[in-house]
Design an enzyme around this catalytic site. Structure first.
Site: not given
Ligand code: G6P
Length: 609
Positions: A2, A27, A75, A99-100, A482, A486, A489, A505, A604
């Site tokens: 949000c 976001r 959101w 927000n929250g 990672e 990616k 995502e 395994h 985000k």
């Molecule tokens: C969300 C984002 C990720 C990020 C994670 C942690 O899931 O989509 O890209 O790695 O939050 O966020 P931060 O701002 O704490 O690195």
């Protein structure tokens, strides 16, 4: 997640609110809305499902203007994405954006229903609107009513409130969710992220937990949770110079991938001398305690957690310090055993991730030697609350899939490792080699990004695929994690990473011609072991894609594709091998036609638990 924008000005604030919402789009959200007050028309609210562009369309049919307004991108947490759940929520003559999460919303809803309030949404936010209306009826004073409302809320909130009876005042509060005041000339603003307001101001006041404030044309009054008047310094936003548009690039993600040489150079600025790292940047207290550190606990979420996993290999090997790494959502709820002289390190791009912030607060009550935040946002809650700070200089990252924030976190962590090795008087060759490798890194990254055309071609082979495996060993295992993150995502391909030695395994059972297997194969001490694991894949008909060092000597055969990277010094290799994996996921997402910068269901900055 949000987003909130609010404004009080002499001019019509609708364009300011809409521009702010656009700037928060990255976001992640599912609906948007705004409420405006003007002296002629009273309170107007417009909401729409989907993008901010839909809200703009709705405004074209029912125009709304005002000198005071609040706006929101939602959101969904409580109540599905739907127009009736979109903010602002109204009660009588007031409007609220939030927000929250209000944890006691169910009991408040019961109480307000008994009092005769009827609910038009399934959200937790609507209880705030009615509760405020209820207190206002009794107190006849909005500030007192606002305070009484805040006292009854449990959970996390950033709030913006306007009321027809006070057409010159914008109220706000924060507890557990970020909120800033933007200071203009005869106009004032609020936002959940300073980025939303950079078109109107670069001067900000960062509210602390429990604060509430009243904004007017003339200025702002801020109070603590016990109603003490507060006076905070106005700070200039540090990333203001960074461009917030895509420029020549098709997506923010691609732009941010190609910004990495500069982001890395900026992160290292002022931190390297000829044969050593300059630790003064940590501040005198931290600098003096580095030599005492005997253990490190790293806590983070998502991509930032992967950065921590890479760092563990560096810290244990090069600085000789025991290191454990954990996701913040687990760490914060367990009993942690903290040996003497342990440093807590939190890593976060945004500095507002709810679990990471809660983990830091939990850690501050434990017996840690110190708490360090590695973060990309100078004014964030994490940076303000941690004892020590190490800032990355990636600039604003807009793409939901983190790229330059990750590599700059790795740079900061390798720098920290070197600082620890230096303080512990470890072999000077380690320190010299790291300093040299870090200094040459921006140039090397530039060179590796030139591999893009080959990777773009390779991405075509993922067109009909639904699953992929990523393999690595040592510090390249978290790099493989990672890479898999990616890919899932942004292309929605199910991808898993395994330490290559674990292949037999279990995951080997999945390998066939429909399962691309991506390996990260630098020329390090584990290369021969990795080669045997790759043979196991080939023997089962798996399609292998190797991101390999030009000196690795991997054999080409049918079903095997190599993308060759230059030889690099061991320490920086995890940083360098991350780049082709970012480019691979980007180009696979293009092949799949997904929304690269705003993947479905993701946000985000995750400011709720
Ligand atoms: C969300 C984002 C990720 C990020 C994670 C942690 O899931 O989509 O890209 O790695 O939050 O966020 P931060 O701002 O704490 O690195």
């Amino acid at each position: 997640m949000c987003g909130i924008v609010g404004a009080v000005a002499l001019r019509n604030v609708t364009p300011i609110l809409l521009e702010g919402l656009h700037r928060l789009e990255y976001r992640g959200y599912d609906s948007a809305g705004l409420a405006l007050l003007n002296r002629q028309g009273g309170l107007q609210r417009v909401r729409a499902m989907g993008k901010v562009a839909e809200l703009e369309k709705a405004l074209a049919t029912s125009p709304a203007k005002g000198h005071l307004g609040i706006a929101h991108t939602r959101w969904a947490t409580h109540g599905k994405p739907a127009e009736h759940n979109a903010h602002p929520h109204l009660s009588e003559r007031l409007a609220v954006v939030h927000n929250g999460i209000i944890e006691n919303h169910a009991s408040l809803r019961r109480k307000l229903t008994e009092l005769g309030y009827s609910f038009n949404s399934d959200t937790d936010t609507e209880v705030i609107a009615h509760l405020l209306a209820h207190h206002y009826q009794h107190k006849q004073d909005l500030l007192s009513a606002f305070r009484a409302t805040l006292n009854e809320l449990h959970g996390a909130y950033a709030l913006g409130v306007i009321h027809q009876d006070e057409p010159d005042n914008l109220y706000c509060a924060r507890m557990g969710s970020p909120l800033v005041i933007g200071v203009g000339s005869e106009e004032q603003f609020i936002a959940s992220d300073p980025l939303a307001l950079l078109q109107v101001t670069d001067q900000f006041i960062y509210l602390e937990e429990g604060d509430h404030a009243r904004l007017t044309l003339a200025g702002h009054e801020v109070w603590s949770s016990n109603n003490q008047v507060l006076s905070y310094p106005v700070k200039r936003y540090e990333h203001a110079a960074h461009s917030l548009d895509k420029g020549e690039y098709r997506h923010f993600m691609l732009k941010e991938i190609f910004e990495q040489p500069k982001a890395i150079a900026d992160t290292l600025e002022g931190k390297l001398a000829d044969n050593q790292v300059l630790t003064a940047i940590l501040g005198p207290e931290a600098e003096n305690r580095l030599a005492d550190i005997q253990n490190i606990h790293i806590v983070a979420c998502g991509t930032s957690y992967h950065a921590g996993l890479v760092a563990r290999y560096w810290i244990e090997e090069q600085a000789g310090i025991a290191c454990q790494v954990e996701v913040a959502s687990e760490y914060r709820y367990r009993t942690v055993s903290v040996p003497a002289n342990t440093l807590l390190v939190t890593i976060s791009q945004s500095g507002e991730t709810a679990d990471t912030l809660a983990a830091l607060r939990y850690a501050k009550k434990q017996n840690y030697l110190g708490t360090l935040a590695i973060c990309n946002v100078a004014g964030s809650s994490l940076v303000r609350e941690a004892g020590w700070r190490l800032l990355t200089q990636a600039g604003p990252e807009i793409g939901v899939a983190s790229t330059k924030a990750f590599t700059t976190q790795l740079v900061a962590l390798l720098w920290l490792t070197t600082a620890l090795a230096q303080a512990k008087q470890r072999a000077p060759e380690i320190i010299n080699a790291n300093v040299r490798a870090l200094r040459n890194l921006p140039g090397l990254v530039e060179q590796v990004l030139q591999l893009e055309p080959g990777i773009e071609q390779l991405a075509q082979s993922f067109a009909g695929k639904h699953h992929a495996l990523f393999l690595g060993r040592g510090p390249h295992y978290p790099v493989a994690m990672e890479g898999a993150l990616k890919l899932k995502e942004i292309s929605y391909i199910h991808a898993e990473a395994y330490a290559a030695g674990e292949l037999k395994h279990g995951p080997l059972a999945l390998v066939d011609e429909d399962m691309p297997v991506v390996s990260v194969a630098p020329s390090d001490s584990l290369l021969e072991k990795l080669k045997s694991n790759l043979e196991e894949v080939r023997a089962r008909g798996g399609q292998l894609i190797n991101f390999a060092c030009e000196r690795a000597g991997l054999e080409t055969s049918e079903g095997v594709t190599h993308i060759e990277l230059p030889w690099v010094y061991d320490s920086v290799s995890p940083i360098v091998y991350t780049l082709p994996l970012q480019l691979l996921s980007y180009h696979v997402a293009l092949v799949k036609g997904t929304d690269v910068d705003k993947p479905r269901n993701l946000a985000k900055s995750v400011t709720v638990e």
